[in-house]
Design an enzyme around this catalytic site. Structure first.
Site, PDB file in Angstrom:
ATOM      1  N   GLU A  46      14.484  12.311  -5.631  1.00  0.00           N
ATOM      2  CA  GLU A  46      14.890  10.914  -5.815  1.00  0.00           C
ATOM      3  C   GLU A  46      14.459  10.336  -7.167  1.00  0.00           C
ATOM      4  OE1 GLU A  46      14.229   7.184  -3.220  1.00  0.00           O
ATOM      5  OE2 GLU A  46      12.219   7.723  -3.845  1.00  0.00           O
ATOM      6  N   ASP A  47      13.315  10.798  -7.682  1.00  0.00           N
ATOM      7  CA  ASP A  47      12.765  10.148  -8.870  1.00  0.00           C
ATOM      8  C   ASP A  47      13.558  10.412 -10.143  1.00  0.00           C
ATOM      9  OD1 ASP A  47      10.640   8.846  -7.577  1.00  0.00           O
ATOM     10  OD2 ASP A  47       9.579  10.755  -7.431  1.00  0.00           O
ATOM     11  N   HIS A  79       4.873   3.758  -6.125  1.00  0.00           N
ATOM     12  CA  HIS A  79       6.245   3.321  -6.400  1.00  0.00           C
ATOM     13  C   HIS A  79       6.563   2.047  -5.626  1.00  0.00           C
ATOM     14  CE1 HIS A  79       7.279   7.763  -7.291  1.00  0.00           C
ATOM     15  NE2 HIS A  79       7.466   7.095  -8.421  1.00  0.00           N
ATOM     16  N   ARG A 118       6.983  15.599 -15.179  1.00  0.00           N
ATOM     17  CA  ARG A 118       8.244  15.437 -14.454  1.00  0.00           C
ATOM     18  C   ARG A 118       9.382  14.966 -15.351  1.00  0.00           C
ATOM     19  NH1 ARG A 118       8.108  12.659  -8.824  1.00  0.00           N
ATOM     20  NH2 ARG A 118       9.916  14.049  -8.776  1.00  0.00           N
ATOM     21  N   ASP A 165       6.671  18.997  -8.717  1.00  0.00           N
ATOM     22  CA  ASP A 165       7.083  17.834  -7.919  1.00  0.00           C
ATOM     23  C   ASP A 165       8.596  17.702  -7.764  1.00  0.00           C
ATOM     24  OD1 ASP A 165       4.646  16.397  -7.136  1.00  0.00           O
ATOM     25  OD2 ASP A 165       4.302  16.120  -9.292  1.00  0.00           O
ATOM     26  N   ARG A 212       4.883   4.326 -13.391  1.00  0.00           N
ATOM     27  CA  ARG A 212       5.938   5.276 -13.757  1.00  0.00           C
ATOM     28  C   ARG A 212       7.143   4.632 -14.456  1.00  0.00           C
ATOM     29  NH1 ARG A 212       5.250   9.957 -10.463  1.00  0.00           N
ATOM     30  NH2 ARG A 212       2.999  10.310 -10.436  1.00  0.00           N
ATOM     31  N   CYS A 226      12.014   9.986  -0.949  1.00  0.00           N
ATOM     32  CA  CYS A 226      11.987  10.730  -2.218  1.00  0.00           C
ATOM     33  C   CYS A 226      12.529  12.146  -2.101  1.00  0.00           C
ATOM     34  CB  CYS A 226      10.591  10.737  -2.806  1.00  0.00           C
ATOM     35  SG  CYS A 226       9.366  11.399  -1.717  1.00  0.00           S
TER      36      CYS A 226
HETATM   37  C1  CIR Z   1       4.491  12.332  -7.896  1.00  0.00           C
HETATM   38  O1  CIR Z   1       3.375  11.837  -8.045  1.00  0.00           O
HETATM   39  O2  CIR Z   1       5.378  12.175  -8.715  1.00  0.00           O
HETATM   40  C2  CIR Z   1       4.746  13.173  -6.676  1.00  0.00           C
HETATM   41  N1  CIR Z   1       3.573  13.894  -6.326  1.00  0.00           N
HETATM   42  C3  CIR Z   1       5.207  12.314  -5.522  1.00  0.00           C
HETATM   43  C4  CIR Z   1       6.501  11.602  -5.803  1.00  0.00           C
HETATM   44  C5  CIR Z   1       7.007  10.823  -4.637  1.00  0.00           C
HETATM   45  N2  CIR Z   1       8.195  10.148  -4.999  1.00  0.00           N
HETATM   46  C6  CIR Z   1       8.687   9.111  -4.372  1.00  0.00           C
HETATM   47  O3  CIR Z   1       8.098   8.614  -3.427  1.00  0.00           O
HETATM   48  N3  CIR Z   1       9.815   8.582  -4.832  1.00  0.00           N
END
Ligand code: CIR
Length: 255
Positions: A66-67, A161, A86, A61, A131, A248
């Site tokens: 962004e995360d 999110h 992650r 991922d 999260r 993201c």
């Molecule tokens: C996740 O579940 O972490 C990834 N498949 C998708 C993350 C998307 N992130 C975001 O919208 N900030």
């Protein structure tokens, strides 16, 4: 103001990424890479300078860069993303982000995904989601309030999110799917609602005044254009299958 957009290439393992609310569908990696490149080109055409980091296949991922960090004018906070697969993604960003900002780090037991952060001027909204935990909120609060930010917790209900449920479009306006968050926290802003048949449409990214958004939400686009927003619609179908959206795929840094 010059703008950097940090991105990361699409992992060849993207089909093994985390899914919470979507049913797994095969992702066409070649198309995903084309769509990612078109996203980078769109941001470039809107004035951003792309800092493209290489794909990391051990992190399916990691394209959703962004995360793993929260960047404000004064510092960059390396997060611990809340999905265990992650959690170490923040460390992949330190060398890049330290070129632009003083680095701060969240520490255990904090977890926080950048997708849960909305910045509107000096107010930072923090989504409490699957999260982002209360320790993540507390630590971000301790880092940002001395810098003059107001940190506002917001419940996230039924969405991955906060930014799946609501984003800041600019001009004191948010775009929201009301059922997925608590709009009371945004009472000082104008709220636009996504049309009912486009529940995933609330995630838009303001790049130098233009809203980058998925082409799959034309009715949402019409809502935005009706009140004067400029929109740039992109085909993001393969990244949407992985529960990603326009916010993201980059970390924006004003320089
Ligand atoms: C996740 O579940 O972490 C990834 N498949 C998708 C993350 C998307 N992130 C975001 O919208 N900030």
């Amino acid at each position: 103001m010059p703008l950097i957009a940090v991105t990361r290439g699409v992992s060849s393992t993207l089909n093994e990424g985390q899914l919470t609310y979507k049913t797994r569908e095969p992702i066409d990696l070649k198309l995903a890479r084309q769509q990612h490149r078109a996203y980078e080109e769109a941001l470039e055409s809107l004035g951003a300078t792309i800092v493209h980091l290489p794909a990391r296949d051990e992190f399916p991922d990691a394209v959703f860069v962004e995360d793993a960090a929260v960047v404000v004018d004064e510092c960059a906070v390396i997060t611990t993303p809340g999905a265990p697969s992650r959690a170490a993604e923040g460390e992949l960003l330190t060398d890049t982000l330290k070129r632009y900002r003083l680095l701060q780090r969240l520490t255990p037991p904090a977890t926080l995904d950048g997708g849960d952060i909305i910045q509107a001027g000096r107010t930072v909204y923090v989504g409490l989601s699957k999260r982002t935990n209360p320790a993540g909120l507390e630590q971000l609060h301790a880092l940002l309030t001395p810098l003059g930010y107001t940190v506002v917790p917001v419940a996230v209900k039924g969405a991955l999110h906060l930014k799946t449920a609501i984003t800041y479009a600019g001009r004191n306006t948010v775009l929201a799917k009301p059922e997925w968050t608590d709009l009371a926290a945004f009472k000082d802003l104008r709220v636009l609602e996504v049309p009912k048949h486009e529940p995933w449409g609330a995630s838009v990214l303001n790049v130098n005044g233009t809203l980058v958004m998925p082409a799959s939400f034309p009715a949402t686009r019409a809502v935005l254009e009706r009140v004067g927003f400029q929109c740039r619609a992109l085909d993001l179908s393969e990244l949407q299958k992985a529960e990603g959206g326009p916010t993201c795929l980059s970390i924006l840094i004003k320089t």
